[in-house]
Motif scaffolding. Structure first.
Motif, mmCIF file in Angstrom:
data_model
loop_
_atom_site.group_PDB
_atom_site.id
_atom_site.type_symbol
_atom_site.label_atom_id
_atom_site.label_comp_id
_atom_site.label_asym_id
_atom_site.label_seq_id
_atom_site.Cartn_x
_atom_site.Cartn_y
_atom_site.Cartn_z
ATOM 1 N N ASP A 275 0.828 -1.206 0.000
ATOM 2 C CA ASP A 275 0.000 0.000 0.000
ATOM 3 C C ASP A 275 0.863 1.256 0.000
ATOM 4 N N GLU A 276 1.949 1.233 0.770
ATOM 5 C CA GLU A 276 2.841 2.393 0.825
ATOM 6 C C GLU A 276 3.523 2.616 -0.520
ATOM 7 N N PHE A 277 3.871 1.524 -1.188
ATOM 8 C CA PHE A 277 4.522 1.640 -2.495
ATOM 9 C C PHE A 277 3.586 2.278 -3.516
ATOM 10 N N TRP A 278 2.341 1.800 -3.570
ATOM 11 C CA TRP A 278 1.398 2.324 -4.554
ATOM 12 C C TRP A 278 0.917 3.722 -4.187
ATOM 13 N N LYS A 279 0.980 4.084 -2.914
ATOM 14 C CA LYS A 279 0.574 5.427 -2.510
ATOM 15 C C LYS A 279 1.541 6.472 -3.058
ATOM 16 N N ASN A 280 2.818 6.095 -3.160
ATOM 17 C CA ASN A 280 3.829 7.023 -3.657
ATOM 18 C C ASN A 280 3.962 6.997 -5.175
ATOM 19 N N LYS A 281 3.203 6.131 -5.835
ATOM 20 C CA LYS A 281 3.245 6.056 -7.289
ATOM 21 C C LYS A 281 2.222 7.013 -7.893
ATOM 22 N N SER A 282 2.569 7.598 -9.020
ATOM 23 C CA SER A 282 1.643 8.468 -9.741
ATOM 24 C C SER A 282 1.685 8.107 -11.216
ATOM 25 N N SER A 283 0.615 8.436 -11.917
ATOM 26 C CA SER A 283 0.548 8.104 -13.341
ATOM 27 C C SER A 283 1.603 8.845 -14.150
ATOM 28 N N ALA A 284 2.105 9.956 -13.623
ATOM 29 C CA ALA A 284 3.128 10.716 -14.351
ATOM 30 C C ALA A 284 4.465 9.986 -14.388
ATOM 31 N N GLN A 285 4.668 9.018 -13.475
ATOM 32 C CA GLN A 285 5.934 8.294 -13.438
ATOM 33 C C GLN A 285 6.006 7.187 -14.479
ATOM 34 N N PHE A 286 4.887 6.834 -15.082
ATOM 35 C CA PHE A 286 4.875 5.781 -16.085
ATOM 36 C C PHE A 286 5.183 6.386 -17.456
#
Length: 212
Positions: free
Chosen positions: A55-66
């Motif tokens: 959950d912590e990993f996906w919380k720090n992910k954003s669509s702009a990073q892909f």
């Protein structure tokens, strides 16, 4: 289902069970986690830690990073088609804590979702996935709702121990894969016998050799 009289002797076995339950409650022990004798699995607290990390990993992910990328020059044999997983992913080996990804496009788990192996059965494995999905279950209250599922070994790709590796060179020979079927071991048994002259581990004693 076992009755109190099958386990306890005395004039009032049901009363003895109530006394035992009251004693366990006084010690802060309420409900034991059910554990099968025919599988190897991680504890509920460990599974909770895995979920929190995901959950912590996906919380720090954003669509702009892909970033989008075009991949060229990949031979056909280096691409895994989801419909071929049952044939190409035979004899994969797994262990508790292995990182896996779903590569089958049929079934309840979405394609390409990643997760962690938390249980090994004779022919299937229990996986807690990074994200919830509609057909997910709690795996006997071991994980959160919609996060767990039991899948067959050939539906996932082992990322922690890669065994399906194909060269991108079209002229390269096919990779050599293990032909030994995966048979999980249950219990705290040693993988190998102790060396001659060394003390056995975990109380293991080799069978006596009888002359023929």
């Amino acid at each position: 289902m076992a009755r109190a009289s099958d386990v306890l002797s005395g004039p009032d076995p049901d009363g003895d069970v109530r006394v035992i339950k009251a004693w366990l409650k006084s010690k802060g022990v309420r409900d034991f986690e059910p554990v099968s004798l025919f599988c190897d699995q991680l504890g509920k607290e460990t599974v909770g830690e895995i979920e929190r990390m995901a959950d912590e990993f996906w919380k720090n992910k954003s669509s702009a990073q892909f970033k989008k990328a075009i991949v060229k020059g990949i031979p056909r044999q280096a691409v895994l088609k989801p419909a071929h997983t049952a044939y190409r992913l035979q004899n994969q080996h797994f262990a508790l804590g292995d990182r896996v990804t779903m590569v089958q496009d049929s079934g309840g788990v979405p394609l390409s979702v990643k997760g962690v192996v938390i249980g090994l059965n004779s022919k299937t494995m229990d996986v807690v996935w990074d994200v919830p999905f509609m057909s997910g279950i709690t795996l006997g209250d071991r994980c959160s709702q919609y996060r767990g599922s039991t899948v067959e070994f050939n539906t996932c790709l082992n990322l922690s121990n890669p065994q399906f590796v194909t060269s991108t060179n079209p002229k390269a020979p096919p990779p050599v894969r293990s032909e030994a079927p995966f048979k999980p071991r249950y219990g705290s048994r040693p993988e190998v016998n102790p060396a001659p002259g060394q003390a056995p581990a975990a109380g293991f004693r080799p069978a006596p050799q009888t002359p023929r």
